[in-house]
Write an enzyme that holds these catalytic residues in place. Structure first.
Site, PDB file in Angstrom:
ATOM      1  N   GLY A  31       9.960   4.095 -41.132  1.00 48.15           N
ATOM      2  CA  GLY A  31       9.370   3.885 -42.485  1.00 48.15           C
ATOM      3  C   GLY A  31      10.753   3.651 -43.519  1.00 48.15           C
ATOM      4  N   GLN A  35      14.174  -5.533 -44.888  1.00 54.60           N
ATOM      5  CA  GLN A  35      14.141  -7.038 -44.326  1.00 54.60           C
ATOM      6  C   GLN A  35      14.481  -6.910 -42.645  1.00 54.60           C
ATOM      7  OE1 GLN A  35      12.590  -9.608 -45.579  1.00 54.60           O
ATOM      8  NE2 GLN A  35      12.409  -8.331 -47.326  1.00 54.60           N
ATOM      9  N   GLY A  36      15.353  -5.829 -42.423  1.00 51.41           N
ATOM     10  CA  GLY A  36      15.686  -5.512 -40.870  1.00 51.41           C
ATOM     11  C   GLY A  36      14.368  -5.261 -40.094  1.00 51.41           C
ATOM     12  N   HIS A  37      13.421  -4.380 -40.510  1.00 55.46           N
ATOM     13  CA  HIS A  37      12.339  -3.845 -39.857  1.00 55.46           C
ATOM     14  C   HIS A  37      11.403  -5.302 -39.921  1.00 55.46           C
ATOM     15  CE1 HIS A  37      13.384   0.151 -41.658  1.00 55.46           C
ATOM     16  NE2 HIS A  37      13.487   0.389 -40.176  1.00 55.46           N
ATOM     17  N   GLN A  61      14.525  14.170 -33.734  1.00 52.90           N
ATOM     18  CA  GLN A  61      15.827  13.578 -33.539  1.00 52.90           C
ATOM     19  C   GLN A  61      16.793  13.749 -34.516  1.00 52.90           C
ATOM     20  OE1 GLN A  61      13.395   9.736 -33.705  1.00 52.90           O
ATOM     21  NE2 GLN A  61      15.421   8.859 -34.687  1.00 52.90           N
ATOM     22  N   ARG A 189      18.648   4.033 -44.971  1.00 52.90           N
ATOM     23  CA  ARG A 189      19.588   5.104 -45.857  1.00 52.90           C
ATOM     24  C   ARG A 189      20.493   4.677 -46.908  1.00 52.90           C
ATOM     25  NH1 ARG A 189      19.909   7.222 -40.287  1.00 52.90           N
ATOM     26  NH2 ARG A 189      19.562   9.405 -40.318  1.00 52.90           N
TER      27      ARG A 189
END
Ligand code: PAF
Length: 281
Positions: A31, A35-37, A61, A189
């Site tokens: 989530g 833009q990368g996702h 993780q 992040r």
């Protein structure tokens, strides 16, 4: 757009899609979409009849509970971003207890040593957590293709190894790093950076690009020294590690061997935000 919370309901949906012989693309995420996702989702929409996106901040993780608690969660905005791309996307937004059948724990994996390098050293148990969640997600979604960003290059290689070792019938599609206009690699992040640290962070990619230039004619130790000095000189950024490694084995490289491909891998703290990036050399 369909949103599934329980894995049994998504499994039923997948069974119908498989019966109808639909090709399924899968984009696993935690989530806080950027833009990368969305580049991964767009690639999946192009290649497949159906796209499933999972949104799950996977507790197994995280080696650091503080990082897990502070990880940005923006579900409503995420849905709106996906909806904007296509109304047909299937979203899996699992509840941890249902997903892990009440036992939120990692399986342990042997990824032929890939898990022992870099992030494996600095984040103990991280790749067991990633392997566990991705294997379970693949079992539920049964995708034909799954899309992973090269920003987490070590993760990408580990997923390829997982698929090979567990003989999971899925094609892993790597997607290049998506950067902000100033070069900072997109990451969920980044949302946690202060204004000051956000302004400082593009320095990381500037140093990586200089390292790439130097790598063409300097030896590996000199390039590493350059990066260490350049990062140490920055008042706001704190280098955790910089490594030059073989792209396939991820073992630290001591000298260049003709025909092998190398990457520079970097982790830097900007305040309490851990930023990761890499560059093909
Ligand atoms: O890269 C991520 O966001 C996560 O590690 C992944 C692959 C979604 C597994 O939780």
């Amino acid at each position: 757009m369909k949103v599934f919370r329980l894995k049994k309901n998504l499994k039923n949906q997948i069974t119908s899609l498989k019966k109808a012989q639909k090709s399924i693309g899968f984009v696993p995420t935690m989530g806080a979409l950027h833009q990368g996702h969305l580049a991964l989702v767009k690639a999946s929409l192009k290649d497949n009849e159906v796209t499933v996106v999972s949104i799950f901040v996977n507790p197994t993780q995280f080696d650091n509970p503080d990082d897990l608690n502070k990880y940005p969660r923006t579900f409503e905005t995420d849905l709106a971003l996906l909806q904007n791309l296509s109304d047909d996307i299937i979203v899996f937004y699992p509840d941890a207890q249902d997903f892990y059948d009440g036992q939120v724990a990692s399986q342990s994996f042997d990824f032929d040593g890939l898990e022992l390098e870099m992030e494996g050293k600095h984040r103990p148990g991280h790749f067991d957590g990633v392997g566990t969640v991705v294997k379970k997600l693949f079992e539920i979604v049964q995708p034909d293709r799954a899309y992973f960003g090269e920003k987490d290059f070590q993760q990408l290689q580990i997923i390829k190894k997982l698929v090979e070792k567990e003989q999971i019938p899925v094609d892993i599609i790597p997607i290049p790093i998506y950067r902000e206009a100033d070069g900072l690699a997109m990451s969920s992040r980044n949302k946690r950076l202060t204004t000051e640290h956000r302004a400082a962070a593009p320095y990381i990619y500037q140093v990586l690009k200089q390292a790439k230039t130097l790598f063409a004619y300097k030896n590996i130790e000199d390039v590493k020294e350059f990066v260490t000095n350049a990062m140490t000189a920055h008042p706001l950024l704190k280098l955790e590690y910089f490594e030059i490694a073989d792209e396939k084995t991820l073992k630290p490289a001591k000298q260049k061997i003709a025909g092998n491909k190398y990457r520079g891998f970097i982790v830097v703290y900007a305040g309490d935000v851990r930023l990761i990036d890499n560059i093909q050399l």
